[in-house]
Design a protein around this motif. Structure first.
Motif, PDB file in Angstrom:
ATOM      1  N   LYS A 189     115.255 -74.783  33.658  1.00  0.00           N
ATOM      2  CA  LYS A 189     114.729 -74.051  34.869  1.00  0.00           C
ATOM      3  C   LYS A 189     114.013 -72.875  34.608  1.00  0.00           C
ATOM      4  O   LYS A 189     113.003 -72.385  35.210  1.00  0.00           O
ATOM      5  CB  LYS A 189     115.790 -73.889  35.728  1.00  0.00           C
ATOM      6  N   LYS A 223     110.724 -65.362  42.261  1.00  0.00           N
ATOM      7  CA  LYS A 223     109.587 -65.717  42.908  1.00  0.00           C
ATOM      8  C   LYS A 223     109.049 -64.818  43.998  1.00  0.00           C
ATOM      9  O   LYS A 223     107.859 -64.658  44.238  1.00  0.00           O
ATOM     10  CB  LYS A 223     109.622 -67.276  43.072  1.00  0.00           C
ATOM     11  N   TYR A 227     119.674 -68.217  39.104  1.00  0.00           N
ATOM     12  CA  TYR A 227     119.221 -67.414  40.318  1.00  0.00           C
ATOM     13  C   TYR A 227     117.854 -66.864  39.716  1.00  0.00           C
ATOM     14  O   TYR A 227     117.133 -66.195  40.723  1.00  0.00           O
ATOM     15  CB  TYR A 227     119.986 -66.602  40.972  1.00  0.00           C
ATOM     16  N   ILE A 246     114.646 -68.197  41.353  1.00  0.00           N
ATOM     17  CA  ILE A 246     115.052 -68.016  43.048  1.00  0.00           C
ATOM     18  C   ILE A 246     114.332 -66.494  43.450  1.00  0.00           C
ATOM     19  O   ILE A 246     113.676 -66.543  44.147  1.00  0.00           O
ATOM     20  CB  ILE A 246     116.354 -68.511  43.396  1.00  0.00           C
ATOM     21  N   GLU A 269     121.832 -64.202  44.081  1.00  0.00           N
ATOM     22  CA  GLU A 269     120.659 -63.813  45.436  1.00  0.00           C
ATOM     23  C   GLU A 269     121.409 -62.714  46.387  1.00  0.00           C
ATOM     24  O   GLU A 269     120.864 -61.856  46.564  1.00  0.00           O
ATOM     25  CB  GLU A 269     120.275 -65.375  45.988  1.00  0.00           C
TER      26      GLU A 269
END
Ligand SMILES: [Zn+2]
Length: 444
Positions: A151, A122, A116, A119, A86
């Motif tokens: 995930k 999104k 990631y 994360i 990220e």
């Protein structure tokens, strides 16, 4: 207005880091998140965002896609240095955006760490996700492979844009079912190559059907658990292939797509799969074919991934291997080469490598073709030497030196071809010391 100052401030920080000769890596991104945890939402992007993820081959595939697009006269922004978490992605975006957060490019191509993906995307609108493979990797940090797949699967339930999947990895192609409504799924595959096997030779995951738990039937294995598989009960694996690489010829470093022959500078099945992924992206975005052919012919990497050097008149091939699959692929390269050679294998257990080095027991040292000596080095040189010894490789041909430079001096005592295999943190260190040794030998 606040974002304007965050971007200005971080750009200033990056500028000073650059003046002092530091790349900064994730630091600007870390600071940006401190100042605004929602920073990812602030960028104004109106070009397609393409993400590349998976355990092995992310950097190579990502950089290959970027090169093909750039050679086709497209403006591309990418995290080419591999800052793929990220904070690294935010660092890249801040460096390249205008003060209002606008990204001016034709494509944004982002290598993204597997954990990631949900994360980062999104908040960043994704146009294409490329998933390469899932293997056991750096156990300490990522946890089990299965939870990682779940995930990403969860994230994909509401995703309906392009999804490019490796059809030959059962851990990957199952992701097509996350959102049955998504019609934008594109599979790639590599046809059986010369050294494919009928039996599983190396450590691998995903031998059972993820949908009905039946044991998967393999027609052949290319490497690890990657190959042509099918579930007899629910037909999982019977995918329609969008991009198929055929007539893979590793000796001549070539393959065919839709009747056109492409040559590269790489000769492993593992890089062939990376090219399969990269060419799928380019096919999907209608890149000029002649330009793609030229790019593939000239594409090289200079970061310890299949890098070639001549040191003290000896051909030396350096490759990174941070998990059993990577190591097995490296050894496959060694075995497919009939010349006599010696191996230097460097294993560290620093935090970034994962403290647990038990994965070396999943490396297949049983068959070694014309390997005259193996030298081990790094913080876990002796663990590795013991591992090799238990595979029945002659003990008098194994040497261990924790000091990497000392290991290199011994490696070049004899004139033969050399293969150097290093895990994550060992790569730059070993490369640096090889260069130093090369200089000392008076090589240019
Ligand atoms: Zn099944």
């Amino acid at each position: 207005m606040k974002n304007f100052f965050v971007i200005l401030f971080i750009k200033g920080v990056s500028f000073f880091l650059k003046i002092f000769g530091k790349n900064g890596g994730n630091l600007p991104g870390k600071l940006a998140f401190k100042l605004n945890p929602n920073i990812l939402k602030c960028f104004k992007i109106d070009c397609p965002v393409i993400a590349v993820t998976g355990t092995n081959g992310k950097t190579m595939t990502n950089n290959c896609i970027v090169r093909i697009l750039e050679d086709d006269n497209k403006r591309v922004i990418s995290n080419l240095e591999g800052n793929n978490m990220e904070t690294g992605i935010v660092s890249t975006l801040i460096k390249k955006c205008s003060l209002t957060g606008k990204i001016k490019a034709d494509y944004l191509v982002l290598e993204t760490d597997e954990s990631y993906v949900p994360i980062v995307y999104k908040d960043l609108k994704l146009d294409c996700l490329v998933v390469l493979n899932f293997f056991r990797d750096q156990l300490d940090r990522s946890g089990e492979v299965e939870s990682l797949i779940l995930k990403i699967n969860e994230f994909l339930k509401t995703y309906d844009k392009n999804l490019i999947l490796n059809s030959d990895d059962p851990n990957v192609s199952r992701l097509a079912m996350a959102n049955p409504e998504n019609k934008n799924i594109y599979y790639y595959s590599v046809d059986r190559y010369k050294f494919a096997t009928d039996e599983l030779r190396e450590a691998g995951e995903g031998k059972f059907c993820p949908f009905c738990n039946t044991r998967l039937k393999y027609k052949y294995y290319q490497y690890a658990h990657v190959g042509k598989f099918i579930c007899d009960k629910c037909n999982y694996g019977g995918n329609e292939i969008y991009n198929l690489l055929e007539n893979v010829d590793l000796e001549n470093r070539s393959f065919e797509i839709d009747g056109t022959t492409y040559t590269t500078k790489f000769n492993s099945i593992y890089s062939t799969y990376n090219f399969a992924a990269a060419t799928t992206v380019c096919k999907l975005y209608n890149t000029d074919l002649i330009s793609m052919k030229n790019t593939l012919e000239n594409f090289v990497l200079n970061n310890g991934r299949l890098e070639k050097m001549v040191i003290n008149n000896n051909d030396t091939i350096i490759n990174i291997a941070k998990n059993p699959t990577g190591a097995n692929v490296s050894l496959r390269l060694v075995n497919e080469d009939n010349e006599h050679k010696e191996i230097l294998f460097v294993l560290n257990d620093n935090i970034a490598d994962g403290k647990d080095v038990s994965w070396i027991w999943d490396i297949n040292f049983d068959v070694l073709n014309n390997v005259d000596r193996i030298i081990t080095s790094g913080t876990r040189a002796f663990d590795l030497a013991i591992r090799i010894k238990t595979s029945n490789y002659p003990v008098e041909k194994i040497e261990a030196y924790t000091d990497i430079y000392e290991a290199i001096e011994h490696l070049y005592e004899k004139n033969t071809k050399k293969y150097v295999i290093t895990n994550y943190t060992a790569t730059q260190d070993t490369r640096h010391k090889l260069m130093r040794f090369k200089e000392k030998c008076g090589d240019k």
